[in-house]
Design an enzyme around this catalytic site. Sequence first.
Site, mmCIF file in Angstrom:
data_model
loop_
_atom_site.group_PDB
_atom_site.id
_atom_site.type_symbol
_atom_site.label_atom_id
_atom_site.label_comp_id
_atom_site.label_asym_id
_atom_site.label_seq_id
_atom_site.Cartn_x
_atom_site.Cartn_y
_atom_site.Cartn_z
ATOM 1 N N ASP A 71 23.012 6.071 -26.476
ATOM 2 C CA ASP A 71 22.959 6.570 -27.851
ATOM 3 C C ASP A 71 24.734 7.143 -28.069
ATOM 4 O O ASP A 71 24.817 8.029 -27.530
ATOM 5 C CB ASP A 71 22.129 6.796 -29.131
ATOM 6 N N ASP A 292 29.500 3.174 -31.521
ATOM 7 C CA ASP A 292 28.024 3.726 -31.748
ATOM 8 C C ASP A 292 26.914 2.356 -31.624
ATOM 9 O O ASP A 292 26.556 1.143 -32.007
ATOM 10 C CB ASP A 292 27.927 3.732 -33.140
#
Length: 374
Positions: A71, A292
């Site tokens: 992440d 992201d």
Amino acid sequence: RALPHRGVPAEHLRERDRARHKGRGLLGGGPAVAGVVDFPVEGSANPYMVGLYFTRVKLGNPAKEYFVQIDTGSDILWVACSPCTGCPTSSGLNIQLEFFNPDSSSTSSRIPCSDDRCTAALQTGEALCQPSDSPSSPCGYTFTYGDGSGTSGYYVSDTMYFDTVMGNEQTANSSASVVFGCSNSQSGDLMKTDRAVDGIFGFGQHELSVISQLYSLGVSPKTFSHCLKGSDNGGGILVLGEIVEPGLVFTPLVPSQPHYNLYLESIAVSGQKLPIDSSLFATSNTQGTIVDSGTTLVYLVDGAYDPFISAIAAAVSPSARSVVSKGTQCFVTSGSVDSSFPTATLYFKGGVAMTVKPENYLLQQATSVCEQAF
């Protein structure tokens, strides 16, 4: 995290994303660094199969392996600990889940509120110590997501083991002491077993990210390279260091931003740039373009989304019939996706162009395809 199966509307994917808002050469990036740290990449982008990318990290003594989601939208590495309330004990990803137990590791120590690393994390909101806590109280944390799911626990320091690729292409076993989260409570979607992993590996810029910690120790450069294979088989590359390859192009990151922001300058469909107000691409503290890996879909503001949809609809072949389903532009087509729909191109600062194929901006919904990947 967990994603629905084929046929579930894209608004479910958007809800999941709201909950998240985590022939080559290798270079070390500096003379003080012996090599680059290499992590395996597993998982895929297909939201109806895996729907996430994850890697493996080895922690503790004796060392145990943990599967953690990759992440870039968060900073902290955390894994499920024993005991843990609400943590899944099995996974539909065909992986064996583990629980970290600091009491079973000879090299583990809890981080107290008096520790300088805890003090720094308090300033960024990534640590939790009450005014009534004593200096020896555990440095805790609570991460809550938009859908109400979340995790809480405390910070520990322990040994992380990893592979370092040296300049002579040889791989060496390395280790370093790092601080990471020990999760003893999970809620919401984190409790679901179908896409469960052991934790999340944040690749953000704050001091407690593993990237920052290994850099401060002189183990690896403060640079990471991340290549995701957008196929059902998935996989990819993740190294702390640089990947050097002739086909790579570069665009700068926006400085002084909490996330990884890029300068998106324009969008084109079938080679024709769309009539989008340039102010929509400006970067400020309240808007911008963020990369992201923990988000499933791509999002555009209305002023960019509407022209994009209109351009796609105008360029589709006669074999694709336009329909609107629950307010979303969809198509029913008898031909192949690639032959029926145009390509799109995102232009970034420095003249860098990223071509997006139809299969990447369309989402299969039963027998129709919808423009819901944006």
